[in-house]
Design a protein around this motif. Sequence first.
Motif, PDB file in Angstrom:
ATOM      1  N   ASN A   1       1.939   6.976   3.541  1.00  0.00           N
ATOM      2  CA  ASN A   1       1.565   5.812   4.349  1.00  0.00           C
ATOM      3  C   ASN A   1       1.830   4.540   3.563  1.00  0.00           C
ATOM      4  O   ASN A   1       1.147   4.252   2.580  1.00  0.00           O
ATOM      5  CB  ASN A   1       0.081   5.904   4.728  1.00  0.00           C
ATOM      6  CG  ASN A   1      -0.344   4.790   5.676  1.00  0.00           C
ATOM      7  OD1 ASN A   1       0.369   3.804   5.856  1.00  0.00           O
ATOM      8  ND2 ASN A   1      -1.511   4.937   6.280  1.00  0.00           N
TER       9      ASN A   1
ATOM     10  N   ASN B   1       1.139   1.513   4.113  1.00  0.00           N
ATOM     11  CA  ASN B   1       0.038   0.550   4.105  1.00  0.00           C
ATOM     12  C   ASN B   1      -0.956   0.809   2.973  1.00  0.00           C
ATOM     13  O   ASN B   1      -1.711  -0.079   2.591  1.00  0.00           O
ATOM     14  CB  ASN B   1      -0.692   0.565   5.453  1.00  0.00           C
ATOM     15  CG  ASN B   1       0.218   0.114   6.594  1.00  0.00           C
ATOM     16  OD1 ASN B   1       0.968  -0.837   6.441  1.00  0.00           O
ATOM     17  ND2 ASN B   1       0.167   0.814   7.707  1.00  0.00           N
ATOM     18  N   GLN B   2      -0.956   2.032   2.441  1.00  0.00           N
ATOM     19  CA  GLN B   2      -1.867   2.362   1.349  1.00  0.00           C
ATOM     20  C   GLN B   2      -1.299   1.960  -0.015  1.00  0.00           C
ATOM     21  O   GLN B   2      -1.991   2.048  -1.019  1.00  0.00           O
ATOM     22  CB  GLN B   2      -2.170   3.871   1.357  1.00  0.00           C
ATOM     23  CG  GLN B   2      -2.975   4.298   2.572  1.00  0.00           C
ATOM     24  CD  GLN B   2      -3.173   5.800   2.634  1.00  0.00           C
ATOM     25  OE1 GLN B   2      -2.432   6.568   2.025  1.00  0.00           O
ATOM     26  NE2 GLN B   2      -4.171   6.238   3.381  1.00  0.00           N
TER      27      GLN B   2
END
Length: 567
Positions: free
Chosen positions: A385, A387-388
């Motif tokens: 991911n 966004n992490q």
Amino acid sequence: MDRKVMIEFENYTFKYFSQAEPTLHEINLQIYEGEKVLIVGPSGSGKSTLGHCLNGLIPSSYKGETTGTLRIEGKDVSDQSIFERSGQVGTVLQDADGQFVGLSVGEDIAFSLENDGTDQVKMKELVDQVSALVDMDQHLKSSPFELSGGQKQRVSFAGIMVNDVPIMLFDEPLANLDPATGKTAIDLIDQIHQQFHKTMVIIEHRLEDVLYRHVDRIIVIEEGRIVAEGTPDALLAGAVLSRCGIREPLYVTAIKYAGVAPDESLRLGSIETLNIDQVKAPLLAWEKAQRKSPEKAEKEEILRISNLEFSYTKKRQILKGIDISIKAGEMVSIVGRNGAGKSTLAKVICGFVKEDAGDVFYKGQSLKGQTIKERSQIIGYVMQNPNQMICKPMIYDEIALGLRLRDVPEEEIEPRVEKVMKICGLTPFRKWPVSALSYGQKKRVTIASILVLNPHVLILDEPTAGQDYKHYTEIMEFLKELNDQGVTIILITHDMHLMLEYTPHAIVLSEGEKLGDASAAQILSNPEVAAAANLKVTSLYDLAQKIGLPEPSKFVQQFIDSEKEVR
């Protein structure tokens, strides 16, 4: 009998306020009641923007200038609210987590009914009916965030079906799913289509996976324009898909290698409809003419995982006695169903979590006691991911962050960042904020931020998720280039094309145990291993069986070797 037009774009053009040029140009398109349509195109082609026009996110959330007309069920929708549109078009997003609003599965499915003020008794009946249809009736009290990727997808399906919308839009529904779960998702879409005769619009990169079930029409978008539309049989017989950078099914490529000119009469749209009689003799002749791939010299071991065990809680063990040996300069894929322990294994190797038992060795030296920072000098990790991972507002600064933390001089940072941005297809966005990027573009930023550090071992979790074939190829060719220079690369992936084409060595995990450790061709020609690990045997295996070859894995390997020569 005339078919009812459900969706009609007429001379439709859309330009985002933030951009100088339109994203969609003069779109003329009709989609009929009960039709199942697949929209394909490279990243940035405008296919997701077309989806946003359909579900009302344009102009509700994304502002811009529109000319032309969009009609849904015969009505001009230019003055419609997004609430009104949601009664006509239900959307399943690429990122299921971004769609959840309820604390439990039942609450999430019932959300729109609650907004409509539906009677409690009727609401419960509807939620029970729809959850049973998608096989989630036993999970109504579970948190959506505790579910597997496939289960999350089912909850999203139920959330739009509960309103009985006539049009269902799926925006890259397979992007985060393992192969078998993706197959189940396509089955579910097909089941809903057949049972309720809804109009289905699917936006997806993975052409072969969608064509596992019948599709009425494929619409090809490039640079904001519709460049082709037709049946799968017709489009796969032509050149437009490959010209636009859309990955054709592997069995179609194999047929071309055998010297068969693609033709609509071959029924190329599916391996099941394929006219085997017309391709059998050329394929057998091609297979017989292939040379055996030469044996490669054994390399020294760079990474060894010995009897590794790990659990987040005492109740559930995630990794169980894992033994793996990886040679220097290998490119290896780690595959298996969602929740098999693949990402957890990577976290243990990187030192993000500490093993309960066993050990990790780098060039024969135990990594026990080494900090995350110490391990990061030799092992780079790109998370699934994006966004992490991202923590800087600007793209350039995000890619340069690791180098700056290591006190690399600024005059050295710039050329390194520029080189990696070019390779990852990010140069046009050099001065952009990260927030303006799509999910797939953010993925490329995270890959670039690790590649710029020149690690010895590089672990990438789903590196090509959400990428079109052009960008997929660019990233993988760059990784191959790194690999040729001696960097050992480990890919955690659900992409069977990637596994076959780029990783000679494949490791299969299932329920925290090592289920297979062999060549990719052998793994994807073994129905038992594939079924146990939620993989999907390659269509090349199916093709080899259909033409009567006794060793399908040999045929698959010959295809891989031919692919490498062509590349």
